[in-house]
Scaffold this active site. Structure first.
Site, PDB file in Angstrom:
ATOM      1  N   ASN A  11       0.829  -1.221   0.000  1.00 22.76           N
ATOM      2  CA  ASN A  11       0.000   0.000   0.000  1.00 22.76           C
ATOM      3  C   ASN A  11       0.863   1.271   0.000  1.00 22.76           C
ATOM      4  O   ASN A  11       0.502   2.300   0.560  1.00 22.76           O
ATOM      5  CB  ASN A  11      -0.984  -0.009   1.189  1.00 22.76           C
ATOM      6  CG  ASN A  11      -2.058   1.076   1.152  1.00 22.76           C
ATOM      7  OD1 ASN A  11      -2.414   1.635   2.182  1.00 22.76           O
ATOM      8  ND2 ASN A  11      -2.566   1.400  -0.013  1.00 22.76           N
ATOM      9  N   ASP A 126       5.248  -5.495  -9.289  1.00 22.46           N
ATOM     10  CA  ASP A 126       5.544  -4.639  -8.164  1.00 22.46           C
ATOM     11  C   ASP A 126       6.678  -3.664  -8.511  1.00 22.46           C
ATOM     12  O   ASP A 126       7.819  -4.105  -8.684  1.00 22.46           O
ATOM     13  CB  ASP A 126       5.952  -5.545  -7.006  1.00 22.46           C
ATOM     14  CG  ASP A 126       5.942  -4.805  -5.710  1.00 22.46           C
ATOM     15  OD1 ASP A 126       6.104  -3.572  -5.737  1.00 22.46           O
ATOM     16  OD2 ASP A 126       5.766  -5.467  -4.680  1.00 22.46           O
TER      17      ASP A 126
HETATM   18  P1  4NP Z   1       3.267  -2.195  -3.376  1.00 24.68           P
HETATM   19  O1  4NP Z   1       4.853  -2.287  -3.346  1.00 24.68           O
HETATM   20  O2  4NP Z   1       2.741  -3.556  -2.980  1.00 24.68           O
HETATM   21  O3  4NP Z   1       2.931  -1.865  -4.787  1.00 24.68           O
HETATM   22  O4  4NP Z   1       2.901  -1.101  -2.408  1.00 24.68           O
HETATM   23  C1  4NP Z   1       5.586  -2.837  -2.275  1.00 24.68           C
HETATM   24  C2  4NP Z   1       5.915  -2.068  -1.163  1.00 24.68           C
HETATM   25  C3  4NP Z   1       6.668  -2.603  -0.142  1.00 24.68           C
HETATM   26  C4  4NP Z   1       7.109  -3.894  -0.208  1.00 24.68           C
HETATM   27  C5  4NP Z   1       6.788  -4.660  -1.315  1.00 24.68           C
HETATM   28  C6  4NP Z   1       6.024  -4.125  -2.325  1.00 24.68           C
HETATM   29  N1  4NP Z   1       7.876  -4.456   0.818  1.00 24.68           N
HETATM   30  O5  4NP Z   1       8.316  -5.613   0.693  1.00 24.68           O
HETATM   31  O6  4NP Z   1       8.089  -3.792   1.848  1.00 24.68           O
END
Ligand code: 4NP
Length: 152
Positions: A11, A126
């Protein structure tokens, strides 16, 4: 009033971008009485954090400001609030179906790119890993308005 919940892992990248794009479409069309949008995480990892600088930069480039957003993990109340849960990749779908308090809540979970002909079954990767924030924006800018059109 249709409640749309956008969900990704942290998020801080994809789902806040999707929420900001959706809110812009809603505001542009005057659909505030028809839709309410929100975004949350499957993971508590980033709780309290603002969107990733790369996501903020891509959004700013397209006239969106999500700097006030803070990450938070999904709750049972979010599942209940949502009419449609739009999520980014297959791990998000699997996690949400496992976390859903009921079968009815699990059935709300949709994969974002499934709305676009030719992109069904594909993930929005991602950008936390790919660093391709503009690609993420473009994919969401294609899919999110199509969801609103389909759900309105
Ligand atoms: P999102 O991206 O899912 O698109 O917000 C990420 C943000 C943080 C992490 C992985 C994906 N993380 O591993 O902390």
């Amino acid at each position: 009033m249709h409640h749309i919940l956008f969900v990704c892992l942290g998020n801080i990248c994809r789902s806040p971008m999707a929420e900001a794009i959706a809110q812009q479409v809603i505001d542009d069309h005057g659909w505030q009485a028809q839709f309410s949008v929100e975004s949350v995480a499957t993971s508590p990892e980033e709780e309290g954090n603002h969107p990733h600088p790369g996501a903020l930069k891509a959004m700013r480039h397209h006239g969106l400001d999500a700097s006030a957003h803070r990450s938070r993990p999904i709750t049972a109340a979010d599942f209940d609030w949502a009419d449609t849960i739009i999520t980014m990749d297959h791990a998000n779908v699997a996690n949400l179906q496992r976390m859903a308090p009921s079968a009815a809540d699990a059935a709300k979970v949709k994969l974002c790119l499934d709305i676009l002909p030719g992109r069904q079954g594909q993930a929005i990767d991602d950008p936390w890993y790919t660093h391709k924030f503009e690609l993420t924006y473009q994919e969401l800018a294609a899919a999110v308005p199509a969801w609103l059109e389909a759900l309105k």
